[in-house]
Design a protein around this motif. Sequence first.
Motif, PDB file in Angstrom:
ATOM      1  N   VAL A 248       0.841  -1.205   0.000  1.00 23.59           N
ATOM      2  CA  VAL A 248       0.000   0.000   0.000  1.00 23.59           C
ATOM      3  C   VAL A 248       0.873   1.251   0.000  1.00 23.59           C
ATOM      4  O   VAL A 248       0.618   2.216  -0.744  1.00 23.59           O
ATOM      5  CB  VAL A 248      -0.947  -0.008   1.217  1.00 23.59           C
ATOM      6  CG1 VAL A 248      -1.684   1.323   1.333  1.00 23.59           C
ATOM      7  CG2 VAL A 248      -1.942  -1.158   1.107  1.00 23.59           C
ATOM      8  N   TRP A 249       1.900   1.252   0.823  1.00 22.19           N
ATOM      9  CA  TRP A 249       2.829   2.380   0.888  1.00 22.19           C
ATOM     10  C   TRP A 249       3.512   2.576  -0.464  1.00 22.19           C
ATOM     11  O   TRP A 249       3.677   3.702  -0.946  1.00 22.19           O
ATOM     12  CB  TRP A 249       3.850   2.112   1.991  1.00 22.19           C
ATOM     13  CG  TRP A 249       4.767   3.263   2.320  1.00 22.19           C
ATOM     14  CD1 TRP A 249       4.784   4.498   1.751  1.00 22.19           C
ATOM     15  CD2 TRP A 249       5.808   3.275   3.308  1.00 22.19           C
ATOM     16  NE1 TRP A 249       5.769   5.278   2.298  1.00 22.19           N
ATOM     17  CE2 TRP A 249       6.416   4.552   3.267  1.00 22.19           C
ATOM     18  CE3 TRP A 249       6.270   2.320   4.216  1.00 22.19           C
ATOM     19  CZ2 TRP A 249       7.479   4.891   4.100  1.00 22.19           C
ATOM     20  CZ3 TRP A 249       7.335   2.661   5.052  1.00 22.19           C
ATOM     21  CH2 TRP A 249       7.918   3.939   4.990  1.00 22.19           C
ATOM     22  N   ARG A 252       1.072   4.186  -3.000  1.00 17.83           N
ATOM     23  CA  ARG A 252       0.852   5.605  -2.693  1.00 17.83           C
ATOM     24  C   ARG A 252       2.069   6.442  -3.096  1.00 17.83           C
ATOM     25  O   ARG A 252       1.919   7.569  -3.595  1.00 17.83           O
ATOM     26  CB  ARG A 252       0.563   5.773  -1.205  1.00 17.83           C
ATOM     27  CG  ARG A 252      -0.747   5.144  -0.767  1.00 17.83           C
ATOM     28  CD  ARG A 252      -1.046   5.395   0.692  1.00 17.83           C
ATOM     29  NE  ARG A 252      -1.283   6.823   0.944  1.00 17.83           N
ATOM     30  CZ  ARG A 252      -1.577   7.317   2.139  1.00 17.83           C
ATOM     31  NH1 ARG A 252      -1.670   6.503   3.192  1.00 17.83           N
ATOM     32  NH2 ARG A 252      -1.781   8.609   2.289  1.00 17.83           N
ATOM     33  N   ARG A 253       3.250   5.886  -2.908  1.00 20.15           N
ATOM     34  CA  ARG A 253       4.459   6.630  -3.288  1.00 20.15           C
ATOM     35  C   ARG A 253       4.559   6.776  -4.807  1.00 20.15           C
ATOM     36  O   ARG A 253       4.955   7.830  -5.313  1.00 20.15           O
ATOM     37  CB  ARG A 253       5.705   5.930  -2.745  1.00 20.15           C
ATOM     38  CG  ARG A 253       7.004   6.681  -3.041  1.00 20.15           C
ATOM     39  CD  ARG A 253       8.201   6.049  -2.365  1.00 20.15           C
ATOM     40  NE  ARG A 253       9.417   6.785  -2.678  1.00 20.15           N
ATOM     41  CZ  ARG A 253       9.835   7.887  -2.062  1.00 20.15           C
ATOM     42  NH1 ARG A 253       9.111   8.398  -1.078  1.00 20.15           N
ATOM     43  NH2 ARG A 253      10.950   8.502  -2.421  1.00 20.15           N
ATOM     44  N   ARG A 255       2.246   7.139  -6.925  1.00 20.42           N
ATOM     45  CA  ARG A 255       1.329   8.166  -7.397  1.00 20.42           C
ATOM     46  C   ARG A 255       1.895   9.570  -7.239  1.00 20.42           C
ATOM     47  O   ARG A 255       1.485  10.496  -7.950  1.00 20.42           O
ATOM     48  CB  ARG A 255       0.005   8.060  -6.637  1.00 20.42           C
ATOM     49  CG  ARG A 255      -0.803   6.816  -6.998  1.00 20.42           C
ATOM     50  CD  ARG A 255      -2.034   6.697  -6.117  1.00 20.42           C
ATOM     51  NE  ARG A 255      -2.883   5.585  -6.538  1.00 20.42           N
ATOM     52  CZ  ARG A 255      -3.927   5.148  -5.850  1.00 20.42           C
ATOM     53  NH1 ARG A 255      -4.254   5.739  -4.701  1.00 20.42           N
ATOM     54  NH2 ARG A 255      -4.650   4.133  -6.300  1.00 20.42           N
ATOM     55  N   ARG A 256       2.847   9.749  -6.320  1.00 20.04           N
ATOM     56  CA  ARG A 256       3.405  11.075  -6.064  1.00 20.04           C
ATOM     57  C   ARG A 256       4.667  11.360  -6.859  1.00 20.04           C
ATOM     58  O   ARG A 256       5.073  12.518  -6.982  1.00 20.04           O
ATOM     59  CB  ARG A 256       3.722  11.233  -4.565  1.00 20.04           C
ATOM     60  CG  ARG A 256       2.506  11.109  -3.656  1.00 20.04           C
ATOM     61  CD  ARG A 256       2.831  11.635  -2.264  1.00 20.04           C
ATOM     62  NE  ARG A 256       4.004  10.991  -1.690  1.00 20.04           N
ATOM     63  CZ  ARG A 256       3.941   9.924  -0.894  1.00 20.04           C
ATOM     64  NH1 ARG A 256       2.752   9.392  -0.586  1.00 20.04           N
ATOM     65  NH2 ARG A 256       5.031   9.395  -0.395  1.00 20.04           N
TER      66      ARG A 256
END
Length: 523
Positions: A248-249, A252-253, A255-256
């Motif tokens: 999950v981490w 999310r990373r 996407r940034r």
Amino acid sequence: MSGGDEAAPPRAGRREILALAVLALPTLLLALDASVLYLALPHLTVDLGAGATEQLWIMDVYGFLIAGFLVTMGTLGDRVGSRRLLIIGAVAFGVTSLLAAYASSPQMLIAARAAQGIAGATLMPSTLALINHMFRDPRQRSLAIGVWMSCFLGGMAVGPVVGGVMLQYFWWGSVFLLGVPVMAVLVVSAPVVLPERRDKSAGRIDLTSVVLSLTAILPIIYGLKVLAADGPSLTSVVAVVVGVVAGVWFVRRQRRLDAPLVDVTLFRSRTFSAALAIMLLAGVMGGFYFLVAGYLQLVEGFSPLRSGLFLLAPTVAAIGSSMLAPVIARRVPPGKVIAGGMVLAAVGLLLLTQIRSSAGLAALLAGLILTDIGAGPLGALSTDLIVGAAPEEKAGSAAALSETSAEFGVGLGVAVIGSIGAAVYRTRLGDSLHGEVPADVVSSASDGIAGAVTAAQRLPSEVGAVVLERAGAAFADGLTVAAVVCGAAALALAVVAVVAFRHVPSYGSQQDPVEVPESATAS
């Protein structure tokens, strides 16, 4: 992309066909290397004095690290060039094969196998990305990927046979030397016949993302393996939870980041996402073969070599259907081809439920042949749809995600299907032996068919024969129940394939069979 108003993609010629033959070498070798060690393990255990834990690591570390590094290596190939990474990986694989062949201790062999796994992770994504680059025509690409898939299946099939021949005449380390000449040919021929491809706009590799990807993949694969071997435990649950949190981490990373390790916009393509999901679910069905191998060797008493020879016919059937599927898909939409294959696989799995009848091994062989014929189109066409749905500069990353999905599926399948078979085995064996043998014998035999064999050896011959007979029958019952579950899963996959790929036309259509998300192309 809508191919109706655009120029037809260029067709591959003789050079590309020769290049495909070169790319078949590492694919064949990787599959062969994954299966050949099963025969060599008893020999090297005696020679190196490897303990039980060391044997497990010798067997497992190679596959663990291939799975863990696939995503990183696929993206790295997009950045530095697939051909360059393929050559580097081939050199590394050849060197580590030499180290494994002449290992003088269990620790040295484990380290060599670990390095082989990392090197091996460079090869599969690079070969698929280069195939996608060279074969731009959808029909030619699908056939080329069918050849690629067939080489992988062939390597898995001939591994035990080749290993048996090598061990008949040479020492255990000879099985690792098979990779040296193959990689030498690849290193010499690749610069001549293979084109280079890379994403010229890609940024630098984000090392934090690399660490997160490894932290996500390795614990999940390890946890699933522990779950399959020992059942639910704190270790397996914690490992899977750690992997999921890291995953999950990781997402999310990505996407940034301006230059992510994995471009998550690829998942906006419904073809790409659906094909990945189907590869994962199909891998779960692959866990059934874990039980088949155990049945042949521990119930029927086959040697690993004889088991490999027994499974040659089903594998040849799978190779044939993998090659034929792209040809059929020129007239029939891929989703329907995959669905038809899954229905045939379900029929084969239903036939496997008759192994305790008078048909016995004949039913097993016929069922496996039908199942493998049905499964062939799924592997070939799903891989093609995954790679074809990604923009060309992201092909390495897409190929890596395809392989990773399959690895997860097999790991999950071994855990789930293996657990189902084990639960039926324990229940049936406990019921059949209750009151006839001491409780401690029932407990030992209930740990698994291998435990039953060990327990029987310590008992008087007549009692031991009863334990072995009942254990074999209980294992066959577990295999039968697992076949029913997998048959139901195959039918469910048939429905999923028709629905998920209803928008994908046949390869003979004027329309491009896959769509690339605009955001991925622009990234």
